[in-house]
Design a protein around this motif. Structure first.
Motif, PDB file in Angstrom:
ATOM      1  N   CYS A 212      13.236 -15.692  -4.426  1.00  0.00           N
ATOM      2  CA  CYS A 212      12.429 -14.694  -2.743  1.00  0.00           C
ATOM      3  C   CYS A 212      11.895 -14.030  -2.537  1.00  0.00           C
ATOM      4  N   LYS A 213      12.434 -12.373  -3.779  1.00  0.00           N
ATOM      5  CA  LYS A 213      11.457 -11.349  -3.157  1.00  0.00           C
ATOM      6  C   LYS A 213       9.892 -11.913  -3.908  1.00  0.00           C
ATOM      7  N   GLU A 214       9.838 -12.511  -5.122  1.00  0.00           N
ATOM      8  CA  GLU A 214       8.573 -12.771  -5.380  1.00  0.00           C
ATOM      9  C   GLU A 214       7.670 -13.663  -4.780  1.00  0.00           C
ATOM     10  N   SER A 215       8.489 -14.626  -4.252  1.00  0.00           N
ATOM     11  CA  SER A 215       7.704 -15.324  -3.482  1.00  0.00           C
ATOM     12  C   SER A 215       7.077 -14.882  -1.918  1.00  0.00           C
ATOM     13  N   THR A 216       7.796 -13.940  -1.308  1.00  0.00           N
ATOM     14  CA  THR A 216       7.307 -12.902  -0.693  1.00  0.00           C
ATOM     15  C   THR A 216       6.180 -11.912  -0.845  1.00  0.00           C
ATOM     16  N   GLU A 217       6.494 -11.604  -1.539  1.00  0.00           N
ATOM     17  CA  GLU A 217       5.320 -10.837  -2.428  1.00  0.00           C
ATOM     18  C   GLU A 217       4.161 -11.476  -2.538  1.00  0.00           C
ATOM     19  N   ASP A 218       4.438 -12.335  -2.975  1.00  0.00           N
ATOM     20  CA  ASP A 218       3.237 -13.138  -3.124  1.00  0.00           C
ATOM     21  C   ASP A 218       2.623 -13.608  -1.755  1.00  0.00           C
ATOM     22  N   LYS A 219       3.528 -13.720  -0.857  1.00  0.00           N
ATOM     23  CA  LYS A 219       3.293 -14.517   0.468  1.00  0.00           C
ATOM     24  C   LYS A 219       2.485 -13.169   1.017  1.00  0.00           C
ATOM     25  N   ILE A 220       3.004 -11.565   1.034  1.00  0.00           N
ATOM     26  CA  ILE A 220       1.788 -10.221   1.041  1.00  0.00           C
ATOM     27  C   ILE A 220       1.412 -10.183   0.316  1.00  0.00           C
ATOM     28  N   ASN A 221       0.785 -10.414  -0.835  1.00  0.00           N
ATOM     29  CA  ASN A 221      -0.499 -10.402  -1.704  1.00  0.00           C
ATOM     30  C   ASN A 221      -1.394 -11.516  -1.157  1.00  0.00           C
ATOM     31  N   GLN A 222      -0.942 -12.676  -1.004  1.00  0.00           N
ATOM     32  CA  GLN A 222      -1.681 -13.558  -0.505  1.00  0.00           C
ATOM     33  C   GLN A 222      -2.419 -12.977   1.070  1.00  0.00           C
ATOM     34  N   ALA A 223      -1.274 -13.057   1.607  1.00  0.00           N
ATOM     35  CA  ALA A 223      -2.044 -12.443   2.923  1.00  0.00           C
ATOM     36  C   ALA A 223      -2.963 -11.014   3.618  1.00  0.00           C
ATOM     37  N   ILE A 224      -2.389 -10.255   2.309  1.00  0.00           N
ATOM     38  CA  ILE A 224      -3.577  -9.001   1.759  1.00  0.00           C
ATOM     39  C   ILE A 224      -4.927  -9.310   1.536  1.00  0.00           C
ATOM     40  N   ASP A 225      -4.506 -10.777   0.804  1.00  0.00           N
ATOM     41  CA  ASP A 225      -6.406 -10.646   0.657  1.00  0.00           C
ATOM     42  C   ASP A 225      -6.566 -11.768   1.394  1.00  0.00           C
ATOM     43  N   ALA A 226      -6.168 -12.360   2.624  1.00  0.00           N
ATOM     44  CA  ALA A 226      -7.118 -13.181   3.305  1.00  0.00           C
ATOM     45  C   ALA A 226      -7.439 -12.414   3.662  1.00  0.00           C
ATOM     46  N   VAL A 227      -6.955 -10.867   4.488  1.00  0.00           N
ATOM     47  CA  VAL A 227      -7.272  -9.955   5.632  1.00  0.00           C
ATOM     48  C   VAL A 227      -8.961  -9.152   4.581  1.00  0.00           C
ATOM     49  N   LYS A 228      -8.386  -9.002   3.597  1.00  0.00           N
ATOM     50  CA  LYS A 228      -9.585  -8.309   3.161  1.00  0.00           C
ATOM     51  C   LYS A 228     -10.922  -9.058   2.980  1.00  0.00           C
ATOM     52  N   THR A 229     -10.661 -10.943   3.065  1.00  0.00           N
ATOM     53  CA  THR A 229     -11.778 -10.959   3.553  1.00  0.00           C
ATOM     54  C   THR A 229     -12.643 -11.594   4.188  1.00  0.00           C
ATOM     55  N   ASP A 230     -11.285 -11.505   5.823  1.00  0.00           N
ATOM     56  CA  ASP A 230     -11.927 -12.166   6.836  1.00  0.00           C
ATOM     57  C   ASP A 230     -13.203 -10.441   7.515  1.00  0.00           C
ATOM     58  N   VAL A 231     -12.379  -9.287   6.195  1.00  0.00           N
ATOM     59  CA  VAL A 231     -12.597  -8.436   7.481  1.00  0.00           C
ATOM     60  C   VAL A 231     -14.401  -7.772   6.574  1.00  0.00           C
ATOM     61  N   LYS A 232     -14.368  -8.244   5.195  1.00  0.00           N
ATOM     62  CA  LYS A 232     -15.835  -8.343   4.795  1.00  0.00           C
ATOM     63  C   LYS A 232     -16.706  -9.328   5.265  1.00  0.00           C
ATOM     64  N   ASP A 233     -16.314 -10.093   5.242  1.00  0.00           N
ATOM     65  CA  ASP A 233     -16.890 -11.240   5.884  1.00  0.00           C
ATOM     66  C   ASP A 233     -17.737 -11.453   7.633  1.00  0.00           C
ATOM     67  N   LYS A 234     -16.521 -10.504   8.584  1.00  0.00           N
ATOM     68  CA  LYS A 234     -16.830  -9.877   9.312  1.00  0.00           C
ATOM     69  C   LYS A 234     -17.629  -8.889   9.132  1.00  0.00           C
ATOM     70  N   SER A 235     -18.122  -7.708   8.426  1.00  0.00           N
ATOM     71  CA  SER A 235     -19.036  -6.678   8.509  1.00  0.00           C
ATOM     72  C   SER A 235     -19.720  -7.321   7.867  1.00  0.00           C
TER      73      SER A 235
END
Length: 91
Positions: free
Chosen positions: A18-41
């Motif tokens: 469960c910890k690994e899948s949570t970390e994976d989800k967090i990393n995916q969310a971070i990557d999605a936010v980074k991409t979104d911020v880059k696109d908007k900027s």
């Protein structure tokens, strides 16, 4: 006793998975936010460049207009001073 040990092992494996899948989800969310911020900027940057180009074009047009008007005014002033000069010379 074996059941308790196997139970702890099973629980620890479950928690670890469960910890690994949570970390994976967090990393995916971070990557999605980074991409979104880059696109908007990038979009904001492009919009700012368009507006800057528009302002630059308007400024250039106004400067050209002012230059033309000042050249006409200077020409009229020279003509008037020439006329006044000629009248002074005649009198």
């Amino acid at each position: 006793m074996k059941k308790i040990i196997f139970g702890f092992i099973a629980i620890s494996l479950f928690v670890a998975s469960c910890k690994e899948s949570t970390e994976d989800k967090i990393n995916q969310a971070i990557d999605a936010v980074k991409t979104d911020v880059k696109d908007k900027s990038d979009a904001v940057k492009m919009e700012a460049e368009k507006k800057l180009d528009s302002v630059q074009a308007k400024t250039d047009k106004m400067a050209d207009s002012l230059k033309t008007k000042s050249e006409k005014a200077l020409k009229k002033w020279k003509e008037k001073t020439q006329n006044v000069k000629e009248e002074v010379i005649k009198n």
